[in-house]
Design an enzyme around this catalytic site. Structure first.
Site, PDB file in Angstrom:
ATOM      1  N   GLU A  31       9.243  17.677 -25.019  1.00  0.00           N
ATOM      2  CA  GLU A  31       8.620  18.185 -23.798  1.00  0.00           C
ATOM      3  C   GLU A  31       9.115  19.594 -23.467  1.00  0.00           C
ATOM      4  O   GLU A  31       8.358  20.422 -22.956  1.00  0.00           O
ATOM      5  CB  GLU A  31       8.893  17.235 -22.627  1.00  0.00           C
ATOM      6  CG  GLU A  31       8.158  15.904 -22.714  1.00  0.00           C
ATOM      7  CD  GLU A  31       6.662  16.019 -22.447  1.00  0.00           C
ATOM      8  OE1 GLU A  31       6.199  17.117 -22.065  1.00  0.00           O
ATOM      9  OE2 GLU A  31       5.953  15.014 -22.621  1.00  0.00           O
ATOM     10  N   HIS A  50      -0.653  16.571 -25.997  1.00  0.00           N
ATOM     11  CA  HIS A  50      -0.679  15.175 -25.575  1.00  0.00           C
ATOM     12  C   HIS A  50      -1.898  14.385 -26.030  1.00  0.00           C
ATOM     13  O   HIS A  50      -1.795  13.170 -26.213  1.00  0.00           O
ATOM     14  CB  HIS A  50      -0.547  15.087 -24.054  1.00  0.00           C
ATOM     15  CG  HIS A  50       0.856  15.261 -23.561  1.00  0.00           C
ATOM     16  ND1 HIS A  50       1.578  16.409 -23.789  1.00  0.00           N
ATOM     17  CD2 HIS A  50       1.668  14.434 -22.863  1.00  0.00           C
ATOM     18  CE1 HIS A  50       2.782  16.273 -23.244  1.00  0.00           C
ATOM     19  NE2 HIS A  50       2.861  15.094 -22.680  1.00  0.00           N
ATOM     20  N   ARG A  85       0.815  -1.225   0.000  1.00  0.00           N
ATOM     21  CA  ARG A  85       0.000   0.000   0.000  1.00  0.00           C
ATOM     22  C   ARG A  85       0.843   1.268   0.000  1.00  0.00           C
ATOM     23  O   ARG A  85       0.350   2.341   0.327  1.00  0.00           O
ATOM     24  CB  ARG A  85      -0.998   0.003   1.168  1.00  0.00           C
ATOM     25  CG  ARG A  85      -2.002  -1.140   1.102  1.00  0.00           C
ATOM     26  CD  ARG A  85      -3.082  -0.976   2.154  1.00  0.00           C
ATOM     27  NE  ARG A  85      -4.077  -2.029   2.044  1.00  0.00           N
ATOM     28  CZ  ARG A  85      -3.998  -3.198   2.678  1.00  0.00           C
ATOM     29  NH1 ARG A  85      -2.977  -3.446   3.477  1.00  0.00           N
ATOM     30  NH2 ARG A  85      -4.941  -4.108   2.511  1.00  0.00           N
ATOM     31  N   ASN A 144      -0.667  19.069 -20.483  1.00  0.00           N
ATOM     32  CA  ASN A 144      -1.038  18.120 -21.537  1.00  0.00           C
ATOM     33  C   ASN A 144      -1.014  18.752 -22.926  1.00  0.00           C
ATOM     34  O   ASN A 144      -1.542  18.165 -23.880  1.00  0.00           O
ATOM     35  CB  ASN A 144      -2.428  17.541 -21.259  1.00  0.00           C
ATOM     36  CG  ASN A 144      -2.435  16.647 -20.035  1.00  0.00           C
ATOM     37  OD1 ASN A 144      -1.531  15.855 -19.830  1.00  0.00           O
ATOM     38  ND2 ASN A 144      -3.463  16.799 -19.197  1.00  0.00           N
ATOM     39  N   LYS A 171       6.835  23.083 -14.579  1.00  0.00           N
ATOM     40  CA  LYS A 171       6.036  21.975 -14.064  1.00  0.00           C
ATOM     41  C   LYS A 171       5.901  22.050 -12.548  1.00  0.00           C
ATOM     42  O   LYS A 171       4.823  21.809 -11.994  1.00  0.00           O
ATOM     43  CB  LYS A 171       6.664  20.636 -14.465  1.00  0.00           C
ATOM     44  CG  LYS A 171       5.790  19.447 -14.053  1.00  0.00           C
ATOM     45  CD  LYS A 171       6.177  18.177 -14.741  1.00  0.00           C
ATOM     46  CE  LYS A 171       5.128  17.101 -14.502  1.00  0.00           C
ATOM     47  NZ  LYS A 171       5.447  15.839 -15.194  1.00  0.00           N
ATOM     48  N   GLU A 207      -4.389  17.296 -11.040  1.00  0.00           N
ATOM     49  CA  GLU A 207      -4.900  17.614 -12.369  1.00  0.00           C
ATOM     50  C   GLU A 207      -6.405  17.886 -12.405  1.00  0.00           C
ATOM     51  O   GLU A 207      -7.141  17.357 -13.244  1.00  0.00           O
ATOM     52  CB  GLU A 207      -4.564  16.479 -13.348  1.00  0.00           C
ATOM     53  CG  GLU A 207      -4.520  16.922 -14.803  1.00  0.00           C
ATOM     54  CD  GLU A 207      -3.934  15.864 -15.722  1.00  0.00           C
ATOM     55  OE1 GLU A 207      -4.678  15.390 -16.576  1.00  0.00           O
ATOM     56  OE2 GLU A 207      -2.752  15.522 -15.557  1.00  0.00           O
ATOM     57  N   ARG A 238      -3.093  22.012 -13.808  1.00  0.00           N
ATOM     58  CA  ARG A 238      -2.164  20.975 -14.256  1.00  0.00           C
ATOM     59  C   ARG A 238      -2.519  20.429 -15.637  1.00  0.00           C
ATOM     60  O   ARG A 238      -1.670  19.867 -16.328  1.00  0.00           O
ATOM     61  CB  ARG A 238      -2.099  19.835 -13.230  1.00  0.00           C
ATOM     62  CG  ARG A 238      -1.033  18.800 -13.562  1.00  0.00           C
ATOM     63  CD  ARG A 238      -0.704  17.889 -12.421  1.00  0.00           C
ATOM     64  NE  ARG A 238       0.312  16.926 -12.832  1.00  0.00           N
ATOM     65  CZ  ARG A 238       0.978  16.129 -12.010  1.00  0.00           C
ATOM     66  NH1 ARG A 238       0.731  16.161 -10.718  1.00  0.00           N
ATOM     67  NH2 ARG A 238       1.873  15.289 -12.474  1.00  0.00           N
ATOM     68  N   HIS A 273      -0.748  11.398 -27.912  1.00  0.00           N
ATOM     69  CA  HIS A 273      -0.928  10.031 -27.417  1.00  0.00           C
ATOM     70  C   HIS A 273      -1.633   9.164 -28.458  1.00  0.00           C
ATOM     71  O   HIS A 273      -1.345   7.971 -28.587  1.00  0.00           O
ATOM     72  CB  HIS A 273      -1.740  10.037 -26.124  1.00  0.00           C
ATOM     73  CG  HIS A 273      -0.932  10.345 -24.907  1.00  0.00           C
ATOM     74  ND1 HIS A 273      -1.504  10.606 -23.682  1.00  0.00           N
ATOM     75  CD2 HIS A 273       0.409  10.430 -24.709  1.00  0.00           C
ATOM     76  CE1 HIS A 273      -0.552  10.849 -22.793  1.00  0.00           C
ATOM     77  NE2 HIS A 273       0.613  10.751 -23.396  1.00  0.00           N
ATOM     78  N   HIS A 313       7.760   9.287 -27.502  1.00  0.00           N
ATOM     79  CA  HIS A 313       6.777  10.148 -26.860  1.00  0.00           C
ATOM     80  C   HIS A 313       6.995  11.608 -27.246  1.00  0.00           C
ATOM     81  O   HIS A 313       6.041  12.333 -27.552  1.00  0.00           O
ATOM     82  CB  HIS A 313       6.858   9.990 -25.342  1.00  0.00           C
ATOM     83  CG  HIS A 313       5.895  10.858 -24.600  1.00  0.00           C
ATOM     84  ND1 HIS A 313       4.535  10.638 -24.619  1.00  0.00           N
ATOM     85  CD2 HIS A 313       6.091  11.969 -23.847  1.00  0.00           C
ATOM     86  CE1 HIS A 313       3.935  11.565 -23.896  1.00  0.00           C
ATOM     87  NE2 HIS A 313       4.851  12.393 -23.409  1.00  0.00           N
ATOM     88  N   LYS A 319       3.079  11.499 -11.224  1.00  0.00           N
ATOM     89  CA  LYS A 319       2.249  10.645 -12.065  1.00  0.00           C
ATOM     90  C   LYS A 319       2.964   9.314 -12.266  1.00  0.00           C
ATOM     91  O   LYS A 319       4.115   9.270 -12.708  1.00  0.00           O
ATOM     92  CB  LYS A 319       1.990  11.285 -13.425  1.00  0.00           C
ATOM     93  CG  LYS A 319       0.883  12.310 -13.430  1.00  0.00           C
ATOM     94  CD  LYS A 319       0.560  12.740 -14.856  1.00  0.00           C
ATOM     95  CE  LYS A 319      -0.639  13.657 -14.922  1.00  0.00           C
ATOM     96  NZ  LYS A 319      -0.956  14.056 -16.311  1.00  0.00           N
TER      97      LYS A 319
END
Length: 381
Positions: free
Chosen positions: A196, A261, A132, A258, A240, A250, A254, A265, A277, A154
């Site tokens: 990026e 993206h 956990r 993206n 960031k 997000e 935030r 993606h 990417h 993330k």
């Protein structure tokens, strides 16, 4: 050698991003950093290194030695995954978790994510899930991971339906960056990271100015991007850091991260990850900018500026002809739209898109699927 920098991320319990040129080759300094971030003075604490088949042979031994120098017995060993996006799967995640259990890690122990974005995402998720949740220290070795994926918490693996659909937010206890390792990367990986950085240029005018200056030395059409300075790496992380500190999970600001993206993606998934990417994000940014220029919502100069930056960074502005020619790949609008509908940014009747509005500025807007289809068709022409 450039001077290092330290930035603070105010998310989770808060942590530092430390940029230290030469860190991985300086055993005493690395031992001190690891001890401080992981609390290795406690004899019950151990750390396992999760890396990949490319990075492990280069740096895992250095990190192990530093752990042992910090305190004998502090190293729990090394778990390596095959290099590449194809390892970012639930099956590989479970394999890593089983290996962690086999090493009898406890809740006091920690994971060191040593590698690029795939390693950082998978190892971060493994740490978040094991018992956990145990601590994770990010040690990114690719440019993309340094400026983007190692910061912000993330963690995820891919599902067949799309990228990063299985994951959680879990902030690391710290990020240690040695920009000297970038000298060992192939040109494709440097360009990938620039994708990026150019995204951050779309969000911050100061970063845009710095990107223009540093890419100004690039050779048009050479396909070889220069290594970014420590200052530009730090500037990118700072964008960031500020956004994540304001919106950790997000729900608002935030989403700006993206930029490029959603469409990116989609083309990345459709390419079966033949596109990196960073290249996919570049194509995604170009699709949106081109569509907005065609609609008269942006000046053509913004598209021309983006294309010039992508060219100097060795990144594509559109889908490469060799991929379009492959009969096993489908880049039709219908296919890309279907992939995008599974994207995390999907919002029922539409999608939350990050759209450029001015040089160095972007906004999040809810766009209907019909309008997004039109943007894809226009941007891909």
């Amino acid at each position: 050698m450039q001077n290092g920098q330290i930035l603070e991320v105010k998310a989770g319990e808060g942590y530092l991003v430390e940029i230290t040129p030469g860190l991985l080759s300086d055993a005493p300094k690395l031992a001190g950093r690891l001890s401080a971030r992981l609390g290795l003075t406690d004899p019950a604490v151990r750390a396992v290194i999760v890396t990949d088949s490319n990075v492990g042979p280069l740096y895992a031994e250095n990190v192990q030695a530093a752990l042992e120098a910090a305190r004998p017995g502090a190293s729990a060993g090394v778990i390596a995954i095959p290099a590449g996006e194809q390892s970012k799967t639930p099956a590989e995640l479970v394999r890593v978790l089983e290996a962690m259990a086999g090493l009898r890690l406890t809740r006091k122990d920690a994971v060191i994510a040593l590698g690029g974005g795939v390693v950082g995402d998978l190892a971060g998720l493994a740490a978040a899930l094991y018992m956990r949740g145990i601590r994770c220290l990010q040690m990114p070795t690719s440019l993309l991971a340094m400026v983007d994926s190692s910061v912000g918490g993330k963690t995820a693996v891919d599902l067949e339906a799309g990228k990063n659909l299985m994951g959680v937010f879990s902030q690391p206890v710290g990020v240690l960056i040695d920009p000297e390792v970038l000298r060992t990367l192939p040109a494709r990986e440097i360009s990938c990271g620039w994708g990026e950085i150019i995204k951050y240029a779309g969000l911050d005018p100061d970063v845009l100015a710095a990107v223009r200056q540093e890419l100004g030395s690039g050779e048009d059409g050479s396909g070889l991007a220069p290594l970014p300075s420590v200052d530009l790496i730090a500037r990118s992380i700072d964008v960031k850091r500020r956004i994540v500190s304001e919106d950790e999970k997000e729900s608002g600001a935030r989403r700006l991260l993206n930029l490029g993206h959603t469409a990116g993606h989609a083309v990345e998934t459709a390419s079966c990850y033949a596109l990196s990417h960073g290249a996919s994000v570049a194509i995604g940014m170009h699709i949106l900018t081109k569509a907005l220029v065609q609609e008269g919502k942006l000046p053509r100069a913004m598209l021309e500026d983006l294309e010039a930056l992508l060219l100097k960074a060795g990144l594509p502005a559109s889908l490469p002809p060799e991929l379009l020619a492959r009969p096993d790949l489908d880049f039709s609008t219908d296919k890309l739209l279907a992939i995008a509908r599974h994207d995390k940014k999907s919002a029922g009747s539409g999608v939350n898109l990050v759209l450029p509005v001015a040089p160095g500025r972007a906004e999040v807007k809810k766009v209907s699927w019909e309008d997004f289809r039109a943007m894809l068709e226009t941007g891909l022409r």
